[in-house]
Design a protein around this motif. Structure first.
Motif, PDB file in Angstrom:
ATOM      1  N   THR A  84     -77.288   7.895  45.101  1.00 34.70           N
ATOM      2  CA  THR A  84     -77.492   6.946  44.012  1.00 34.70           C
ATOM      3  C   THR A  84     -76.282   6.899  43.091  1.00 34.70           C
ATOM      4  O   THR A  84     -75.825   5.821  42.700  1.00 34.70           O
TER       5      THR A  84
ATOM      6  N   ARG B 293     -79.418  15.016  47.910  1.00 38.82           N
ATOM      7  CA  ARG B 293     -78.894  13.845  48.613  1.00 38.82           C
ATOM      8  C   ARG B 293     -79.251  12.546  47.896  1.00 38.82           C
ATOM      9  O   ARG B 293     -78.397  11.671  47.735  1.00 38.82           O
ATOM     10  N   GLU B 294     -80.483  12.415  47.438  1.00 39.59           N
ATOM     11  CA  GLU B 294     -80.900  11.184  46.761  1.00 39.59           C
ATOM     12  C   GLU B 294     -80.056  10.927  45.515  1.00 39.59           C
ATOM     13  O   GLU B 294     -79.555   9.829  45.318  1.00 39.59           O
ATOM     14  N   GLN B 295     -79.882  11.967  44.684  1.00 40.08           N
ATOM     15  CA  GLN B 295     -79.109  11.796  43.456  1.00 40.08           C
ATOM     16  C   GLN B 295     -77.641  11.506  43.754  1.00 40.08           C
ATOM     17  O   GLN B 295     -77.014  10.693  43.087  1.00 40.08           O
TER      18      GLN B 295
END
Length: 91
Positions: A83, A78-80
């Motif tokens: 971003t 999710r973070e990647q």
């Protein structure tokens, strides 16, 4: 040790294989020999509920695995993903 991402990818690929196998009516998946019903769950299901039920169950299981594996991969990355979307797509 197997990572969560790898496990999610395996589940996703199994789901794709189940959907393709049900669509193409792979014999080992939707129409296995009844003699194997003591050892193979698909054969036991076919023996108890019939070929049509086994076909639709295999479709449903494949779709469920695709959703489960896709959701797990998304949550793991999710973070990647967020971003990337924010950096390259929204701006």
């Amino acid at each position: 040790m197997i990572s969560h991402t790898t496990l999610n990818e395996i589940i996703f690929v199994l789901g794709i294989l189940f959907v393709i196998g049900a669509y193409r009516r792979w014999r080992w998946l939707v129409d296995p020999p009844i003699e194997l019903s003591l050892y193979y769950s698909q054969a036991a299901m076919r023996h108890r509920f019939g070929e049509t039920f086994t076909l639709y169950f295999t479709y449903s299981l494949g779709v469920f695995f695709v959703i489960l594996g896709g959701r797990g991969s998304y949550l793991g990355h999710r973070e990647q993903i967020l971003t990337f979307v924010h950096t390259y797509i929204l701006h």
